[in-house]
Design a protein around this motif. Structure first.
Motif, mmCIF file in Angstrom:
data_model
loop_
_atom_site.group_PDB
_atom_site.id
_atom_site.type_symbol
_atom_site.label_atom_id
_atom_site.label_comp_id
_atom_site.label_asym_id
_atom_site.label_seq_id
_atom_site.Cartn_x
_atom_site.Cartn_y
_atom_site.Cartn_z
ATOM 1 N N LEU A 8 -7.364 -7.844 40.676
ATOM 2 C CA LEU A 8 -6.882 -9.020 41.548
ATOM 3 C C LEU A 8 -7.792 -8.945 42.824
ATOM 4 C CD1 LEU A 8 -3.095 -9.029 40.678
ATOM 5 C CD2 LEU A 8 -4.942 -10.597 39.732
ATOM 6 N N LEU A 9 -8.031 -7.762 43.347
ATOM 7 C CA LEU A 9 -8.714 -7.879 44.681
ATOM 8 C C LEU A 9 -10.295 -8.539 44.447
ATOM 9 C CD1 LEU A 9 -7.461 -4.619 46.174
ATOM 10 C CD2 LEU A 9 -7.166 -6.748 47.174
ATOM 11 N N ILE A 10 -10.842 -7.990 43.380
ATOM 12 C CA ILE A 10 -12.157 -8.557 42.852
ATOM 13 C C ILE A 10 -12.157 -10.035 42.864
ATOM 14 C CG2 ILE A 10 -13.941 -8.209 41.440
ATOM 15 C CD1 ILE A 10 -13.450 -5.294 40.963
ATOM 16 N N PHE A 272 -14.360 -7.589 49.132
ATOM 17 C CA PHE A 272 -13.405 -7.311 47.944
ATOM 18 C C PHE A 272 -13.694 -6.484 46.994
ATOM 19 C CE2 PHE A 272 -11.526 -10.832 50.484
ATOM 20 C CZ PHE A 272 -10.118 -10.498 50.524
ATOM 21 N N LEU A 273 -15.001 -6.478 46.558
ATOM 22 C CA LEU A 273 -15.345 -5.397 45.495
ATOM 23 C C LEU A 273 -15.053 -3.989 46.089
ATOM 24 C CD1 LEU A 273 -17.164 -4.458 43.134
ATOM 25 C CD2 LEU A 273 -19.004 -4.719 44.489
ATOM 26 N N GLY A 274 -15.489 -3.720 47.385
ATOM 27 C CA GLY A 274 -15.194 -2.571 47.953
ATOM 28 C C GLY A 274 -13.794 -2.211 47.945
ATOM 29 N N MET A 275 -12.774 -3.240 48.302
ATOM 30 C CA MET A 275 -11.344 -2.764 48.050
ATOM 31 C C MET A 275 -10.829 -2.800 46.734
ATOM 32 S SD MET A 275 -10.031 -6.013 51.020
ATOM 33 C CE MET A 275 -8.514 -5.411 50.670
ATOM 34 N N GLY A 276 -11.443 -3.648 45.727
ATOM 35 C CA GLY A 276 -10.953 -3.299 44.243
ATOM 36 C C GLY A 276 -11.279 -2.241 43.816
ATOM 37 N N GLY A 288 -16.520 -1.923 38.376
ATOM 38 C CA GLY A 288 -16.055 -2.971 39.011
ATOM 39 C C GLY A 288 -17.287 -4.138 39.306
ATOM 40 N N TRP A 289 -18.538 -3.527 39.265
ATOM 41 C CA TRP A 289 -19.683 -4.621 39.402
ATOM 42 C C TRP A 289 -19.599 -5.607 38.236
ATOM 43 C CZ3 TRP A 289 -23.031 -5.634 42.937
ATOM 44 C CH2 TRP A 289 -24.014 -6.587 42.686
ATOM 45 N N SER A 290 -19.460 -5.044 37.002
ATOM 46 C CA SER A 290 -19.395 -6.019 36.028
ATOM 47 C C SER A 290 -18.255 -6.985 35.962
ATOM 48 C CB SER A 290 -19.376 -5.341 34.732
ATOM 49 O OG SER A 290 -19.569 -6.043 33.507
ATOM 50 N N ILE A 291 -17.099 -6.451 36.335
ATOM 51 C CA ILE A 291 -15.905 -7.365 36.651
ATOM 52 C C ILE A 291 -16.158 -8.315 37.673
ATOM 53 C CG2 ILE A 291 -13.524 -7.449 37.631
ATOM 54 C CD1 ILE A 291 -13.143 -4.635 36.471
#
Length: 337
Positions: A8-10, A272-276, A288-291
């Motif tokens: 959700l953050l991402i 937000f990637l870092g947060m997620g 996370g990168w692919s998401i």
């Protein structure tokens, strides 16, 4: 539950990234290279530094930047320079293919290369079955959306394509999108190389949600350098440097606002990637990168529909497009199963 929170953050950052090209619709008179480098100044220099300064406690950002290990800093900048080529051609792919198709092709390749290569070259990371499965589903979704783009190109007249995307050029756009996708994956390599900087940032008492922010300063500085060189070259060659001071104060401040808004929206994806990723289980955080890329593609295609880039396409084409978006979104939830 943490995996869902991470996704959700991402997704919040992804909405910003998929929307970043929309403010350009309000830019007046300026040429592409002029408004592109102005959004870059905000996205790659101003906003990353501001976010890092706000999230590293006790005004310690300058200490972190100065004391970070030299090799990770240099690698982060180097990968940022290489990513800058991808960022530059990414903008061109949208210019020639539109928000929906341009982002789908470029980000799809970015997702695959950016997710799979780090585990392959780093012996400390494992290439898990769930990672391969998730990326595979993501690539399948990209292929479906690419097929929808092909159907659109066949069923719409030249006039309809030009009405949807003013400078539409399929072959040129696809070649540029492929280059953009491969080179843009270097951003994730930069994040991997900058992990020692994250550890230093942690030692200053920084919230785990924001550990990547100082690393982003180095990566994005490198990306700005690449884009600045090319855009200044075009400004001089085409004499479009007059854009900045020859169009009147009203247009200048209008364009400044919308290009900076575009840059701010673009940067949100990596904040937000870092947060997620900090919320994702450690063994699948690399996913996370692919998401992020899958969600960027999904939201960009929704914007493509809103902006009527698919107006005039057949019902079959639209059903194929929707199917591709659904598959992409499904790929982001594989990690939580």
């Amino acid at each position: 539950m943490n995996a869902i929170q991470g996704i959700l953050l991402i997704a919040i950052g992804s909405i910003g990234a998929a929307s970043f090209y929309v403010p350009f619709k309000k830019v007046k008179v300026w040429s592409w290279e002029s408004y592109w480098i102005m959004q870059g100044f905000a996205a790659w220099l101003l906003v990353p530094f501001l976010f890092a300064w706000l999230t590293v406690p006790d005004n310690a950002l300058f200490e972190v930047l100065a004391n970070a290990p030299t090799k990770p800093k240099m690698l982060a900048i180097l990968f940022g320079i290489l990513w800058g080529i991808g960022g530059l051609t990414f903008g061109l792919s949208i210019r020639y293919l539109g928000v929906a198709l341009g982002q789908s092709l470029a980000l799809g390749l970015t997702a695959a290369f950016g997710t799979l290569v780090p585990p392959l070259v780093n012996p400390d990371e494992s290439l898990s079955l769930i990672l391969v499965l998730g990326v595979g589903i993501c690539v399948a979704g990209i292929a479906i959306i690419g097929y929808a783009g092909s159907l659109k190109n066949k069923t719409m007249s030249e006039e309809q394509r030009k009405a949807a995307v003013a400078e539409f050029a399929l072959k040129k756009g696809i070649l540029i999108a492929v280059l953009a996708g491969v080179m843009s994956a270097c951003f994730n390599y930069g994040l991997e190389a900058a992990k020692p900087i994250e550890e230093l940032t942690r030692s200053y008492g920084t919230n785990p949600l924001f550990l990547k922010n100082p690393s982003l300063v180095f990566i994005l500085w490198g990306g700005f350098l690449t884009n600045a060189v090319y855009c200044v070259y075009l400004n001089i060659k085409k004499k479009t440097y007059r854009d900045y001071f020859g169009s009147g104060l009203h247009i200048f401040f209008n364009n400044l606002f919308f290009t900076f808004l575009a840059g701010f929206l673009w940067f949100l994806q990596f904040h937000f990637l870092g947060m997620g990723q900090s919320k994702l289980p450690e063994d699948i955080a690399v996913f996370g990168w692919s998401i992020l890329m899958a969600l960027n593609i999904s939201f960009s295609n929704i914007w493509g529909i809103i902006l009527k880039e698919w107006k005039g396409a057949s019902r079959k084409t639209m059903w194929v497009l929707v199917a591709g978006i659904i598959v992409l979104i499904a790929s982001t939830f594989v990690v939580s199963l």
